[in-house]
Design an enzyme around this catalytic site. Structure first.
Site, PDB file in Angstrom:
ATOM      1  N   GLU A 138       0.830  -1.213   0.000  1.00 27.24           N
ATOM      2  CA  GLU A 138       0.000   0.000   0.000  1.00 27.24           C
ATOM      3  C   GLU A 138       0.866   1.264   0.000  1.00 27.24           C
ATOM      4  O   GLU A 138       0.517   2.247  -0.659  1.00 27.24           O
ATOM      5  CB  GLU A 138      -0.979  -0.007   1.180  1.00 27.24           C
ATOM      6  CG  GLU A 138      -1.992  -1.159   1.168  1.00 27.24           C
ATOM      7  CD  GLU A 138      -2.826  -1.284  -0.107  1.00 27.24           C
ATOM      8  OE1 GLU A 138      -2.952  -0.310  -0.859  1.00 27.24           O
ATOM      9  OE2 GLU A 138      -3.340  -2.397  -0.361  1.00 27.24           O
TER      10      GLU A 138
ATOM     11  N   HIS B 174       1.777   1.935  -3.464  1.00 32.61           N
ATOM     12  CA  HIS B 174       0.734   2.659  -4.214  1.00 32.61           C
ATOM     13  C   HIS B 174       0.805   4.162  -3.948  1.00 32.61           C
ATOM     14  O   HIS B 174       0.625   4.959  -4.864  1.00 32.61           O
ATOM     15  CB  HIS B 174      -0.656   2.164  -3.820  1.00 32.61           C
ATOM     16  CG  HIS B 174      -1.067   0.877  -4.477  1.00 32.61           C
ATOM     17  ND1 HIS B 174      -0.851   0.613  -5.810  1.00 32.61           N
ATOM     18  CD2 HIS B 174      -1.698  -0.223  -3.980  1.00 32.61           C
ATOM     19  CE1 HIS B 174      -1.336  -0.587  -6.113  1.00 32.61           C
ATOM     20  NE2 HIS B 174      -1.846  -1.123  -5.011  1.00 32.61           N
TER      21      HIS B 174
ATOM     22  N   HIS C  67      -0.182  -1.860  -9.973  1.00 29.61           N
ATOM     23  CA  HIS C  67       0.063  -3.294  -9.790  1.00 29.61           C
ATOM     24  C   HIS C  67       1.061  -3.803 -10.818  1.00 29.61           C
ATOM     25  O   HIS C  67       1.125  -3.313 -11.939  1.00 29.61           O
ATOM     26  CB  HIS C  67      -1.257  -4.069  -9.872  1.00 29.61           C
ATOM     27  CG  HIS C  67      -2.076  -3.882  -8.640  1.00 29.61           C
ATOM     28  ND1 HIS C  67      -3.432  -3.755  -8.656  1.00 29.61           N
ATOM     29  CD2 HIS C  67      -1.689  -3.782  -7.338  1.00 29.61           C
ATOM     30  CE1 HIS C  67      -3.861  -3.581  -7.406  1.00 29.61           C
ATOM     31  NE2 HIS C  67      -2.821  -3.581  -6.594  1.00 29.61           N
ATOM     32  N   CYS C  68       1.834  -4.790 -10.388  1.00 28.24           N
ATOM     33  CA  CYS C  68       2.908  -5.341 -11.216  1.00 28.24           C
ATOM     34  C   CYS C  68       2.479  -6.720 -11.710  1.00 28.24           C
ATOM     35  O   CYS C  68       1.722  -7.425 -11.044  1.00 28.24           O
ATOM     36  CB  CYS C  68       4.161  -5.433 -10.340  1.00 28.24           C
ATOM     37  SG  CYS C  68       5.586  -6.141 -11.166  1.00 28.24           S
TER      38      CYS C  68
ATOM     39  N   CYS D 208       6.450 -10.128  -7.056  1.00 28.45           N
ATOM     40  CA  CYS D 208       6.725  -8.737  -6.670  1.00 28.45           C
ATOM     41  C   CYS D 208       5.727  -8.283  -5.613  1.00 28.45           C
ATOM     42  O   CYS D 208       4.554  -8.649  -5.649  1.00 28.45           O
ATOM     43  CB  CYS D 208       6.639  -7.839  -7.901  1.00 28.45           C
ATOM     44  SG  CYS D 208       6.822  -6.079  -7.534  1.00 28.45           S
TER      45      CYS D 208
ATOM     46  N   CYS E  64      10.011  -2.403 -10.522  1.00 25.03           N
ATOM     47  CA  CYS E  64       9.351  -1.481  -9.572  1.00 25.03           C
ATOM     48  C   CYS E  64      10.350  -0.710  -8.708  1.00 25.03           C
ATOM     49  O   CYS E  64      10.090   0.433  -8.339  1.00 25.03           O
ATOM     50  CB  CYS E  64       8.387  -2.263  -8.668  1.00 25.03           C
ATOM     51  SG  CYS E  64       6.971  -2.923  -9.580  1.00 25.03           S
TER      52      CYS E  64
HETATM   53 ZN   LIG Z   1      -2.730  -2.975  -4.709  1.00 29.17          ZN
HETATM   54 ZN   LIG Z   2       7.142  -5.254  -9.648  1.00 33.05          ZN
END
Ligand SMILES: [Zn+2]
Ligand SMILES: [Zn+2]
Length: 183
Positions: free
Chosen positions: A133, A136, A142-143, A148, A170
């Site tokens: 979170e 985010h 989202h990945c 991940c 990421c």
């Molecule tokens: Zn999420």
């Molecule tokens: Zn990722």
């Protein structure tokens, strides 16, 4: 970057301290504190027919604590079960990007699934959801990589399959965001 953890209702202090430590470990150059004040669970967010609380309603209340705390990010932690319309439940929700996030510990306890109590597993799941979170709030979506930390999980097996790390795609995004706070 300063992260503040906000208790929503009564929350196990040991798990908060575990989340606090893990956030400091994974994000470089962040400070992380557990706020002294506790936010009461907003009863207006309760949906009696679902026996759950509307996550977005609580998230909007967390915003009130941003200025007071002086933090860059606030992570609300609650033990009540959360939902958003169209989903049976959510482990958490966050502004993307933004300053506020929330996680629920309700479905992270092994006991919820009829399994024996396992503190380490519970703490690890809580940490994973917290980091997800906060990711985010740093603008990460989202990945696709299922290991991940930014992979979307809608059941506990998917949470357990993730590793406590941002993938190589990421991680540079995290670093770019964090560097903005250092200036
Ligand atoms: Zn999420
Ligand atoms: Zn990722």
């Amino acid at each position: 970057m300063r992260i503040a953890i906000l208790r929503i209702g009564s929350v196990n202090m040991d798990v908060l301290e575990s989340i606090q430590k893990s956030l400091c470990d994974i994000f470089p150059e962040v400070s992380c504190a557990i706020l002294k004040s506790t936010m009461p669970i907003p009863e207006k967010a309760y949906n009696p027919s679902r026996h759950q609380y509307h996550s977005s309603d609580i998230l909007s209340k967390i915003r009130d604590y941003v200025e007071k705390s002086g933090a860059d990010r606030i992570l609300g932690v609650t033990e009540v079960d959360l939902y958003v319309p169209r989903l049976n439940f959510v482990f958490g929700e966050a502004e993307c990007p933004g300053k506020t996030a929330i996680i629920s510990l309700f479905r992270l306890k092994p006991e919820f699934y009829g399994e024996p109590t396992d503190w380490n597993l519970f703490a690890e799941r809580s940490t994973k959801e917290a980091i997800h979170e906060i990711g985010h709030t740093l603008g990460l979506e989202h990945c696709r990589n299922s290991t991940c930390i930014m992979f979307f999980s809608n059941n506990i097996q998917m949470t357990d399959a993730k590793i406590l790390k941002f993938c190589e795609k990421c991680w540079p995004k995290v670093l770019r965001w964090i560097s903005l706070f250092a200036e």
